[in-house]
Write an enzyme that holds these catalytic residues in place. Structure first.
Site: not given
Ligand code: IVH
Length: 695
Positions: A32, A34-35, A111, A113, A115, A134, A171, A223, A286, A310, A418, A421, A436, A442
Site C-alpha cells: 500500500f 509503495f503504491d 549457458e 539457450k 527460447d 533483433r 533474451e 548474456y 562460448k 539443440k 452435447c 446437456c 452446442c 448448457c
Molecule cells: S549469445 C552471436 N547466449 O539464440 C550470437 N544467445 O541463435 C550471440 N539465445 O539470437 C548470442 N540463449 O536470441 C546467446 N545464452 C545465450 C542464448 C542466446 C538464447 C538466442 C539469441 C540469439 C539466438 C542465436
C-alpha cells in the site's frame, strides 16, 4: 520542497525499494505505502513532465501508447548462432576452435539457450536509453517503453568506472506460468491463444499499449556486454560484473575446459532444464577469452567462437485410452485425447500417471476438432506419438498403425449430442468446430459466460475468480451474470466447496468468510461504474470482441439504440460486416438475452455511453471515409484522426472497397498503397488533405 526535488527524491526512494525487492527479494515497505509513493510520483510527473527522470520507476507500469515502432540500426550487428544437433558436430566445432587458436589453451562458458526473443539495451551514462529487437540483425524495432516494463532490468546502473556508452544483450521471455495464465485469459475472452511462450513474448514486447506489456509479466536474461573499448577480459568476467551491477544474469552458466565437460553439461541439463521457469531449447557454448574470440572472428552470419546445441524435442509413444469432449463458453466442442504410458495399458484410467515427457506427466492433449481426428487417422486404443510443441503444449504427432495387429482398436465416433446437456450438435458452414446450440441452458456455456462477464477487460470484478464462480454456479445462486447483482451478504456468508483440479487431482477448499463476502460485494458494486463499451463486451455476443464493442458503443451510444438497430443500420457502421450484424440481431432476438439486458439495466449498470459527441468544426468531409497510414509532418495520427472527425469524416481501419481516401504519409507500407490503387481509392498527401479541409 519544490516539485523537481520531490520527483528526484521519490524516484530514488522507489528505486531503492524496487532494487531490494527484485534483486534481494526483501520487502521493506508495504504494498500500500509503495503504491502511494508511486502514485505521488506519477501525479507530479504528469504535472511537471520536464522534471521526469529518464530512469523513473513509473515507466515500469507502462502507459505509453506506441503508435508505430521506429526501425533503428544496431551499433553492432546482432548475429545468430550456428546450430548443432549431435556430439560429433560439437567435437568438430571444438577442432575448429583448437586449430583457429594455434594450440593455445582455451576455456568455454556453457549457458542454456533460452527460447524467447533477442533484445538489445543501450545505456548512456548508466541510464537505459534504448531497447531494440533483433529485427533482421542489422536493424530492429525500438521498443524502449515496453522493455522498461521488465521489472528485473535496471533503468539505471550504479557502479564505478562504467563506460559512458555500452550495450547489453539478452533474451526477453515470458515465464511458462505467465504464458499459461495469459492463454487461459485469452481463451476466456475468445481470443486466439499463443502457440508457445516465445510467440507470446514476441507479441507482448511489440504491443502498442505498454501498460498491457507490463501486465503480462515478461522477463529477460542477460548474456552479453558490448562497448567500443575493451572493458572485460573474458565472458566470465563480464557475466560476473553484470550480475554485480544488478542485471538478471541467467543462472546455470558454467566454465569448463574441455569439450567432454561441455557434453557432460549438456547431459546434466537435459532433464534439469524442465524445472526452469522458462522454455529452453538447447545450450550455448562460448569461448571464454575475448582476445581469443577476436582471433577466431566471425563468418558472415555467426561467430566462430560460439555454437549452440539443440536438444531434440522428446517424442514418445503413448496409448490413446479415450477421447473426451469439452464444451467451451461459445458452445464449441473440443475433442481431448486422454493418454497413458505403454506400461499402464492394463490399469484403470483413474489410476494411470500418464507419459513422462520433457519434465512433466502428460495425460491429456487437445485434438482441436473433428477434422484433426480425421487428419491424424487415430482410433481408440491406438499407440500414438506425443511431443511437446515449443516444449510446453503436448501434441499428438502421429500414430503407429503396426501396433493395431497386437492391440485391437475401435473407431472414434464424434458425438452427435452435447456431452454436457444432450442437445443435438450443429456445425455452421465454413467452420470446423461442432457446437452446442443450447446457449441458454448448457452449464459450461453459462459458466463460461459468467467468467467472461467478470473479466478485467469486461466488468472487471476482480474479487471473483474461476473457483468462486464455480461455487456460486453450483449452489444455483448465479446462473446468469444478472444474478450477481441480486447477491447479498446473507446469501454468501458461509458457502463452501472443495474444488478438484482435473489435471493434478488436487483439491482446494473455497469458503466465503466475512472479508471475502465483503470484497465480492464491493467488486460487484464497483462494476456498476464500468463504461458502456465494456458492458457491451461483457455480454459476450458472438464476434463482438473488445474492439468491436468499442466501435458499436461509440456509434449507437446506448443499448436501446443498438438493440433496435436493423441489419442495414448495423452494417452501415464502419467495420461492422454482415457476420457481426447477424450475430447482434440474433442475440437480441433471444428472450433470455432480452431479460438479461433488462435486469442488468435495472441493477444500475451503464447502458449508455457518456462520451461526449465530437463538436463539429464543419461537415465538409461528411460521408467520406479515410484510412491514415505513415508518418506526417504537421500532425500525429491521433490529431489527424480528430481533424477528420470534427469535419464530419469517418476513419476505417483497413483499405477496402468502401474506402474513399487513403491519407498517405512518409514511410507507409507499399502493399497498402498498391491495394488502394487497385481498388481505385483516392490517395491524398498531407498537403492535399489540408487544402481539402481549408476549403
Ligand atoms: S549469445 C552471436 N547466449 O539464440 C550470437 N544467445 O541463435 C550471440 N539465445 O539470437 C548470442 N540463449 O536470441 C546467446 N545464452 C545465450 C542464448 C542466446 C538464447 C538466442 C539469441 C540469439 C539466438 C542465436
Amino acid at each position: 520542497m519544490n516539485p523537481e526535488q520531490r520527483i528526484q527524491e521519490l524516484t530514488e526512494t522507489i528505486q531503492h525499494y524496487n532494487y531490494r525487492y527484485y534483486q534481494d527479494s526483501v520487502s521493506e515497505i508495504s504494498d500500500f505505502d509503495f503504491d502511494q509513493l508511486l502514485k505521488e510520483l506519477k501525479s507530479l510527473e504528469d504535472q511537471y513532465p520536464e522534471f521526469r527522470l529518464e530512469d523513473s520507476p513509473t515507466q515500469r507500469v507502462g502507459g505509453t501508447i506506441n503508435k508505430t515502432f521506429n526501425a533503428v540500426y544496431h551499433r553492432y550487428p546482432m548475429l545468430s548462432l550456428d546450430n548443432t544437433y549431435n556430439e560429433q558436430e560439437l567435437r568438430n566445432f571444438d577442432d575448429r576452435v583448437r586449430k583457429g587458436l594455434d594450440g593455445e589453451a582455451y576455456e568455454y562458458i556453457c549457458e542454456l539457450k533460452f527460447d524467447g526473443i533477442s533484445l538489445s539495451f543501450t545505456y548512456e551514462n548508466g541510464v537505459l536509453v534504448r531497447g531494440v529487437t533483433r529485427g533482421d540483425g542489422t536493424r530492429g524495432d525500438e521498443i524502449t517503453h515496453n522493455v522498461k516494463t521488465i521489472r528485473t532490468l535496471p533503468l539505471r546502473v550504479k557502479a564505478d568506472n562504467l563506460p559512458p556508452l555500452f550495450e547489453i544483450r539478452g533474451e526477453g521471455f515470458m515465464p511458462i506460468s505467465s504464458f499459461q495464465k495469459l492463454n487461459e485469459e485469452m481463451e476466456t475472452l475468445g481470443d486466439t491463444v499463443y502457440a508457445n511462450p516465445r510467440n507470446a513474448a514476441s507479441g507482448s514486447f511489440k504491443l502498442q499499449d505498454s501498460a498491457e506489456t507490463a501486465r503480462r509479466g515478461l522477463d529477460c536474461y542477460l548474456y552479453s556486454f558490448l562497448s567500443d573499448n575493451e572493458f572485460f577480459k573474458s565472458h566470465e568476467e563480464s557475466l560476473e560484473a553484470l550480475k554485480a551491477w544488478g542485471f538478471n544474469v541467467s543462472p546455470g552458466w558454467k566454465k569448463v575446459q574441455t569439450i567432454d565437460e561441455v557434453i557432460e553439461y549438456i547431459h546434466e541439463w537435459e532433464e534439469k532444464r524442465t524445472t526452469l521457469p522458462l522454455a529452453t531449447d538447447g545450450i550455448v557454448i562460448k569461448v571464454n577469452s575475448f582476445e581469443q574470440q577476436r582471433e577466431l572472428g566471425f563468418t558472415a552470419k555467426s561467430p566462430r567462437w560460439a555454437i549452440s546445441f539443440k536438444y531434440k524435442a522428446e517424442n514418445k509413444p503413448a496409448i490413446l485410452r479415450a477421447v473426451t469432449y469439452q464444451v467451451g463458453r461459445t458452445g464449441a466442442v473440443t475433442p481431448v485425447a486422454n493418454l497413458c504410458d505403454l506400461t499402464e495399458r492394463a490399469l484403470p484410467y483413474n489410476q494411470v500417471k500418464g507419459v513422462h515427457l520433457s519434465g512433466t506427466r502428460v495425460k491429456r492433449a487437445t485434438l482441436h476438432n473433428a477434422n484433426e481426428l480425421e487428419r491424424l487417422g487415430i482410433q481408440l486404443g491406438d499407440t500414438v506419438f506425443v511431443e511437446k510443441s515449443g516444449e510446453i503444449i503436448p501434441k499428438i504427432t502421429g500414430v503407429d498403425v503396426t501396433q493395431r495387429e497386437l492391440f485391437p482398436t475401435q473407431p472414434i465416433v464424434f458425438p452427435t449430442t452435447c456431452p454436457e446437456c444432450g442437445s443435438a450438435l450443429q456445425r455452421n458452414e465454413g467452420e470446423v468446430a461442432f457446437f452446442c446450440p443450447n446457449d441458454s441452458h448448457c452449464p459450461p456455456q453459462l459458466k463460461g459466460r459468467i467468467e467472461h462477464f467478470i473479466h478485467r477487460k469486461a466488468m472487471n470484478i476482480e474479487s471473483l475468480g474461476e473457483g468462486k464462480i464455480e461455487l456460486l454456479f453450483d449452489t444455483n445462486l448465479v446462473r446468469t451474470p444478472a444474478d450477481l447483482y441480486d447477491l447479498n451478504y446473507d446469501k454468501l456468508l458461509g458457502l463452501e466447496k472443495n474444488i478438484v483440479n482435473e489435471e493434478t487431482g488436487k483439491a482446494k477448499k473455497i469458503s466465503f468468510r466475512e472479508k471475502t463476502v465483503e470484497n465480492i460485494l464491493k467488486g460487484i458494486d464497483l462494476s456498476k461504474t464500468v463504461p458502456f463499451k465494456n458492458v457491451l463486451f461483457a455480454l459476450g455476443i458472438r464476434f463482438v470482441g473488445a474492439t468491436v464493442a468499442e466501435k458499436l458503443a461509440a456509434y449507437f451510444k446506448s443499448i436501446d439504440a443498438l438493440r433496435s438497430a436493423s441489419y442495414d443500420q448495423l452494417i452501415a457502421v464502419p467495420e461492422i460486416g454482415g457476420r457481426i450484424a447477424l450475430s447482434i440481431e440474433s442475440y437480441f432476438s433471444v428472450p433470455e438475452n432480452q431479460d438479461l439486458v433488462e435486469r442488468l439495466k435495472n441493477a444500475g449498470i451503464q447502458m449508455e455511453s457518456d462520451e461526449k459527441p465530437v463538436e463539429l468544426e464543419s461537415n465538409i468531409l461528411e460521408g467520406k471515409t479515410f484510412v491514415i497510414s505513415g508518418v506526417f509532418e504537421n500532425f500525429d495520427r491521433d490529431d489527424l484522426k480528430l481533424k477528420i472527425e470534427v469535419n464530419g469524416g469517418r476513419i476505417l481501419s483497413g483499405v477496402s472497397g468502401k474506402l474513399n481516401y487513403l491519407l498517405a504519409g512518409a514511410n507507409m507500407g507499399p502493399s497498402k498503397l498498391e491495394k488502394a490503387r487497385k481498388l481505385g481509392v483516392t490517395i491524398l498527401s498531407e498537403e492535399e488533405f489540408l487544402a481539402m479541409i481549408e476549403k
